[in-house]
Each structure stands twice: as structure tokens, then as C-alpha cells.
Design a protein around this motif. Structure first.
Motif, PDB file in Angstrom:
ATOM      1  N   TRP A   1       0.839  -1.199   0.000  1.00 40.38           N
ATOM      2  CA  TRP A   1       0.000   0.000   0.000  1.00 40.38           C
ATOM      3  C   TRP A   1       0.873   1.248   0.000  1.00 40.38           C
ATOM      4  O   TRP A   1       0.648   2.169  -0.772  1.00 40.38           O
ATOM      5  CB  TRP A   1      -0.940  -0.007   1.206  1.00 40.38           C
ATOM      6  CG  TRP A   1      -1.688   1.273   1.353  1.00 40.38           C
ATOM      7  CD1 TRP A   1      -2.804   1.669   0.674  1.00 40.38           C
ATOM      8  CD2 TRP A   1      -1.366   2.344   2.245  1.00 40.38           C
ATOM      9  NE1 TRP A   1      -3.191   2.925   1.084  1.00 40.38           N
ATOM     10  CE2 TRP A   1      -2.316   3.359   2.055  1.00 40.38           C
ATOM     11  CE3 TRP A   1      -0.359   2.551   3.187  1.00 40.38           C
ATOM     12  CZ2 TRP A   1      -2.296   4.561   2.762  1.00 40.38           C
ATOM     13  CZ3 TRP A   1      -0.334   3.744   3.887  1.00 40.38           C
ATOM     14  CH2 TRP A   1      -1.301   4.726   3.684  1.00 40.38           C
TER      15      TRP A   1
ATOM     16  N   TYR B   1      -8.358   3.094   1.992  1.00 41.14           N
ATOM     17  CA  TYR B   1      -7.938   2.817   3.362  1.00 41.14           C
ATOM     18  C   TYR B   1      -7.763   4.138   4.103  1.00 41.14           C
ATOM     19  O   TYR B   1      -7.017   5.000   3.652  1.00 41.14           O
ATOM     20  CB  TYR B   1      -6.622   2.043   3.382  1.00 41.14           C
ATOM     21  CG  TYR B   1      -6.736   0.672   2.753  1.00 41.14           C
ATOM     22  CD1 TYR B   1      -7.348  -0.366   3.439  1.00 41.14           C
ATOM     23  CD2 TYR B   1      -6.237   0.427   1.488  1.00 41.14           C
ATOM     24  CE1 TYR B   1      -7.461  -1.624   2.880  1.00 41.14           C
ATOM     25  CE2 TYR B   1      -6.339  -0.835   0.916  1.00 41.14           C
ATOM     26  CZ  TYR B   1      -6.951  -1.855   1.617  1.00 41.14           C
ATOM     27  OH  TYR B   1      -7.058  -3.089   1.062  1.00 41.14           O
TER      28      TYR B   1
ATOM     29  N   THR C   1      -4.568  -0.996   6.891  1.00 41.39           N
ATOM     30  CA  THR C   1      -4.811  -1.992   5.856  1.00 41.39           C
ATOM     31  C   THR C   1      -5.390  -3.235   6.520  1.00 41.39           C
ATOM     32  O   THR C   1      -4.961  -3.624   7.599  1.00 41.39           O
ATOM     33  CB  THR C   1      -3.520  -2.334   5.084  1.00 41.39           C
ATOM     34  OG1 THR C   1      -2.487  -2.643   6.011  1.00 41.39           O
ATOM     35  CG2 THR C   1      -3.087  -1.175   4.210  1.00 41.39           C
ATOM     36  N   ASP C   2      -6.355  -3.832   5.859  1.00 40.36           N
ATOM     37  CA  ASP C   2      -7.056  -4.954   6.475  1.00 40.36           C
ATOM     38  C   ASP C   2      -6.353  -6.288   6.303  1.00 40.36           C
ATOM     39  O   ASP C   2      -6.451  -7.157   7.156  1.00 40.36           O
ATOM     40  CB  ASP C   2      -8.495  -5.050   5.961  1.00 40.36           C
ATOM     41  CG  ASP C   2      -8.586  -5.157   4.452  1.00 40.36           C
ATOM     42  OD1 ASP C   2      -7.572  -4.992   3.760  1.00 40.36           O
ATOM     43  OD2 ASP C   2      -9.702  -5.394   3.959  1.00 40.36           O
TER      44      ASP C   2
END
Length: 103
Positions: free
Chosen positions: A54, A71, A75-76
Motif C-alpha cells: 500500500w 484505506y 490496511t485490512d
């Protein structure tokens, strides 16, 4: 109002190589520019494989098109919560984009 074309989701299965996301999305943006140069580009950014990917992609988004803000707090995928450096990077990306587009 303006039309933009979305680069689409990142392919998670193809992200084992560090820096892959930025390289691949840059390729996609090149295809878009070749086919529909009159449209703006939504850089997308959903389904990042990691915080590192990312951050790497964040650095090039403004040069490709409108930076993505999928986001906003972390971040998931790797459950990474954003800190001050991440928010500064987002701000810097948008500042560079606005300066380049005079927005």
C-alpha cells in the motif's frame, strides 16, 4: 463532474513480488491512457496485500491519476493500523497530486 475510469482491484494472487502492485497498476494506467486518453484515471487501491505494498503504491498514485482513499485507518490484509507517518504519506500524495493538476 468528470468521468474517470477505475483501474480495478489488485490481483492478490499475483503479489508475491515486492513492488508488484505499483508496477502492475502503472501498467494498467498505461493501457487506459492508450485506449481512452480523454478520461481521468481512478487509481483504485482496493485489496492491498500488505501495508508495505500500500505504501509503495501510494507513492505513484498521484502520477497515474486520482489517488485512492480506500484505506483511511489501516490496511485490512495484514491488520496494520496507520500511524502518523502513514497519514503524512497520504497528505503528501494528495498535495503532490493537487500541485500537478492545479486542483
Amino acid at each position: 463532474m468528470t468521468d474517470v475510469i477505475r483501474l480495478n482491484d489488485v490481483l492478490r494472487d499475483d503479489t508475491a513480488d515486492p513492488g508488484y502492485v505499483a508496477r502492475h497498476m502503472t501498467y494498467r494506467a498505461g493501457v487506459v491512457r492508450a485506449v481512452v486518453p480523454e478520461l481521468g484515471i481512478d487509481t483504485d487501491g482496493w485489496m492491498m496485500p500488505s501495508h508495505a505494498e500500500w505504501r509503495d503504491y501510494l507513492q505513484v498514485q498521484g502520477a497515474l491519476g486520482v489517488p485512492a482513499l480506500y484505506y483511511v485507518d489501516g490496511t485490512d490484509t495484514d491488520r496494520y493500523d496507520f500511524g502518523p507517518d502513514d497519514f503524512a504519506a497520504i497528505r503528501d500524495t494528495w498535495n503532490r497530486y493537487r500541485s500537478a493538476t492545479n486542483a
